[in-house]
Design an enzyme around this catalytic site. Structure first.
Site, mmCIF file in Angstrom:
data_model
loop_
_atom_site.group_PDB
_atom_site.id
_atom_site.type_symbol
_atom_site.label_atom_id
_atom_site.label_comp_id
_atom_site.label_asym_id
_atom_site.label_seq_id
_atom_site.Cartn_x
_atom_site.Cartn_y
_atom_site.Cartn_z
ATOM 1 N N GLY A 3 4.432 -3.659 -3.138
ATOM 2 C CA GLY A 3 4.490 -4.016 -4.550
ATOM 3 C C GLY A 3 4.749 -2.777 -5.393
ATOM 4 O O GLY A 3 5.824 -2.554 -5.930
ATOM 5 N N ARG A 39 -5.374 0.683 -15.553
ATOM 6 C CA ARG A 39 -5.617 1.613 -14.441
ATOM 7 C C ARG A 39 -6.360 2.888 -14.852
ATOM 8 O O ARG A 39 -7.291 3.290 -14.154
ATOM 9 C CB ARG A 39 -4.307 1.957 -13.711
ATOM 10 C CG ARG A 39 -3.634 0.727 -13.078
ATOM 11 C CD ARG A 39 -2.440 1.100 -12.199
ATOM 12 N NE ARG A 39 -2.846 1.769 -10.992
ATOM 13 C CZ ARG A 39 -2.822 3.071 -10.778
ATOM 14 N NH1 ARG A 39 -2.341 3.879 -11.696
ATOM 15 N NH2 ARG A 39 -3.242 3.585 -9.655
ATOM 16 N N TYR A 42 -9.811 2.936 -12.952
ATOM 17 C CA TYR A 42 -9.882 3.822 -11.777
ATOM 18 C C TYR A 42 -9.887 5.299 -12.154
ATOM 19 O O TYR A 42 -9.866 6.146 -11.266
ATOM 20 C CB TYR A 42 -8.654 3.627 -10.872
ATOM 21 C CG TYR A 42 -8.348 2.238 -10.409
ATOM 22 C CD1 TYR A 42 -9.265 1.525 -9.617
ATOM 23 C CD2 TYR A 42 -7.125 1.640 -10.696
ATOM 24 C CE1 TYR A 42 -8.949 0.255 -9.163
ATOM 25 C CE2 TYR A 42 -6.810 0.368 -10.238
ATOM 26 C CZ TYR A 42 -7.730 -0.310 -9.476
ATOM 27 O OH TYR A 42 -7.424 -1.558 -9.019
ATOM 28 N N GLY A 78 0.771 -1.234 0.000
ATOM 29 C CA GLY A 78 0.000 0.000 0.000
ATOM 30 C C GLY A 78 0.802 1.284 0.000
ATOM 31 O O GLY A 78 0.212 2.364 0.051
ATOM 32 N N CYS A 96 -13.345 -1.676 -28.004
ATOM 33 C CA CYS A 96 -14.699 -1.160 -28.237
ATOM 34 C C CYS A 96 -15.320 -0.868 -26.876
ATOM 35 O O CYS A 96 -16.245 -1.561 -26.421
ATOM 36 C CB CYS A 96 -15.531 -2.186 -28.995
ATOM 37 S SG CYS A 96 -14.794 -2.565 -30.581
ATOM 38 N N GLU A 97 -14.793 0.146 -26.232
ATOM 39 C CA GLU A 97 -15.135 0.451 -24.845
ATOM 40 C C GLU A 97 -14.643 1.875 -24.625
ATOM 41 O O GLU A 97 -13.444 2.131 -24.763
ATOM 42 C CB GLU A 97 -14.415 -0.577 -23.957
ATOM 43 C CG GLU A 97 -14.246 -0.220 -22.514
ATOM 44 C CD GLU A 97 -15.569 -0.100 -21.796
ATOM 45 O OE1 GLU A 97 -15.920 1.035 -21.466
ATOM 46 O OE2 GLU A 97 -16.242 -1.126 -21.596
HETATM 47 C C1 PLP Z 1 -1.992 -5.882 -3.373
HETATM 48 C C2 PLP Z 1 -1.372 -6.361 -2.124
HETATM 49 C C3 PLP Z 1 -0.066 -5.986 -1.773
HETATM 50 C C4 PLP Z 1 0.742 -5.015 -2.577
HETATM 51 O O1 PLP Z 1 0.143 -3.764 -2.594
HETATM 52 P P1 PLP Z 1 0.909 -2.503 -3.238
HETATM 53 O O2 PLP Z 1 -0.140 -1.444 -3.187
HETATM 54 O O3 PLP Z 1 1.294 -2.890 -4.605
HETATM 55 O O4 PLP Z 1 2.082 -2.221 -2.358
HETATM 56 C C5 PLP Z 1 0.477 -6.537 -0.631
HETATM 57 N N1 PLP Z 1 -0.217 -7.397 0.139
HETATM 58 C C6 PLP Z 1 -1.478 -7.774 -0.155
HETATM 59 C C7 PLP Z 1 -2.178 -8.721 0.736
HETATM 60 C C8 PLP Z 1 -2.103 -7.261 -1.287
HETATM 61 O O5 PLP Z 1 -3.364 -7.624 -1.564
#
Ligand code: PLP
Length: 424
Positions: free
Chosen positions: A274, A310, A314, A230, A341-342
């Protein structure tokens, strides 16, 4: 203010495009390694720091192998992601298996690999026991519910499907202990793409307080807490990247205030980041193949939202530059679109850009996480391949582009030839 860069000159890019036609993803190995080192250095002030790279962000085993070389493991949530981690040489407790609504065979695979299983629910304790047995080390995912305010992408924790409630957590560890587990960890993930470090420090504080309470009430001493993913990245020019040192210092201060006096030092700090690991170091490179002028001005690319979802999904902002025109004034206003087609298939809406000519190569920034990975085949679209810019300047193809054969791979055309459409 941050500066959006691209690691190749316009001429180098032109040469690359003549070898690998657009669209493709390009990742910068040197920048990914440098970022991994900066994170490790900042978090070295905390004991037992470990990052499990969230595979879903960029599920390419070449990237996973590079990150493993930098000392990171993997965070997986499905059988194929576990198998990718295995293929990339990531082993045992380097792998965190944070899944939900988990099939039994996936728990068995995680056990076979010796991954750290992170349970999403109280009922998964018995489910895991019958599917694969209770391992020595088990982690539980906490959902703080109304205790914690949500952020924009992930929503409010009390509306999220993940994790144990607070009461379930205490019952859960008690039950796990009774069933023979001897090592314990605690996880939560309550944010997505969050740039505010106070938010992440607050998450650490919540887990530290829970760790202290588990020790007092159940005599359970956690081995580590996992703050989840996150961490946000500055997609927009006016945003600032997370200051790793300031974040680590904030978590350290909470650790010193809660964990040390509780007698729980050392307690490991794990992350499953991530987006922030690879997001800014990947680009979707695409060529302008059409221009049209109706009620708005449109530039049509050879990529579509099947390659990068994305913006369409979003309304997310991705910065766009035009190779060789970085210094030109943004004199035109375009919707930059793909061929699906969107009508959501737009990389940018009413974006000020330099005048674009057919054949110009456009660079879509910050596409190194949740980019190619979220791609799909709707409308028979074939997804772009992936290239890796090595630290010596060479380029390696780490995933080829999809072909029609890939799209047809799940169909049996010999059965089709035998198939009679007459009603039976
Ligand atoms: C998606 C996710 C992550 C990675 O999230 P990022 O926003 O890419 O850092 C880590 N742990 C879990 C359980 C997730 O669902």
């Amino acid at each position: 203010m941050n500066n959006k860069t691209f690691p190749l000159s316009a001429e180098q890019l032109r040469n690359l495009v003549s070898q690998y036609p657009t669209p493709f993803y390009l990742y910068d190995e040197g920048a990914i390694r440098k970022n991994a080192r900066a994170i490790k250095k900042a978090f070295s002030i905390l004991p037992g720091f470990f990052e499990h790279f969230a595979v879903k962000a960029l599920p390419n085993p070449f990237i996973m192998k590079i990150l493993h070389d930098e000392g990171f493991g993997a965070d997986c949530s499905s059988l194929p992601e576990l198998l990718l981690a295995e293929r990339a040489g990531i082993r045992g407790e380097e792998i965190m298996f944070t899944s939900n609504d988990t099939p039994a065979e996936e728990f068995r695979a995680a056990r076979r690999l010796g991954a750290i299983i992170n349970l999403d629910d109280f009922t998964h304790i018995e489910f895991l026991e019958s599917a694969a047995g209770i391992p020595d080390l088990v982690s539980c995912r906490y959902n703080p519910g109304p205790l914690k305010e949500g952020n924009a992408i992930i929503g409010k924790p009390e509306e999220a499907k993940y994790g144990f409630t607070r009461d379930q957590l205490f019952e859960g560890y008690r039950l796990l202990k009774a069933k023979g587990a001897t090592r314990f960890a605690l996880h939560t993930m309550v944010a997505s793409n969050e740039l505010n470090i106070e938010y992440h420090i607050e998450t650490a504080r919540i887990l530290f307080e829970l760790a202290a309470e588990l020790y007092r009430r159940l005599d359970i001493r956690l081995e580590f807490v996992n703050l989840g993913g996150g961490a946000g990245i500055p997609y927009r020019l006016e945003q600032k990247p997370i200051d790793y040192e300031a974040l680590a210092r904030g978590i350290r201060a909470a650790y010193d205030a809660i964990i040390v006096p509780a007698g729980l030092d050392p307690l490991g700090i794990h992350l499953e980041w991530g987006r922030i690991i690879t997001g800014p170091y990947g680009w979707l490179v695409s060529t302008a193949i059409h221009e049209k002028h109706i009620y708005r001005n449109y530039i049509g690319l050879d990529a579509s939202m099947a390659d990068l979802m994305r913006p369409g999904m979003y309304g997310a902002y991705h910065h766009i530059t035009v190779a060789g025109k970085e210094q030109e004034v943004p004199a035109e206003t375009y919707d930059v679109v793909g061929s699906l087609c969107e009508n959501n298939d737009k990389f940018a809406v009413q974006r000020k850009l330099p005048k674009i000519d057919i054949g110009d190569v456009l660079i879509i920034h910050d596409a190194g996480a949740h980019g190619r990975a979220m791609g799909f085949n709707y409308n028979g679209k074939l997804r772009a391949g992936e290239l890796l810019l090595r630290t010596d300047g060479s380029v390696l193809q780490i995933r080829r582009r999809e072909t029609v054969e890939d799209y047809f791979a799940t169909l049996d055309f010999s059965a089709l030839a035998q198939f009679s459409p007459e009603r039976t």
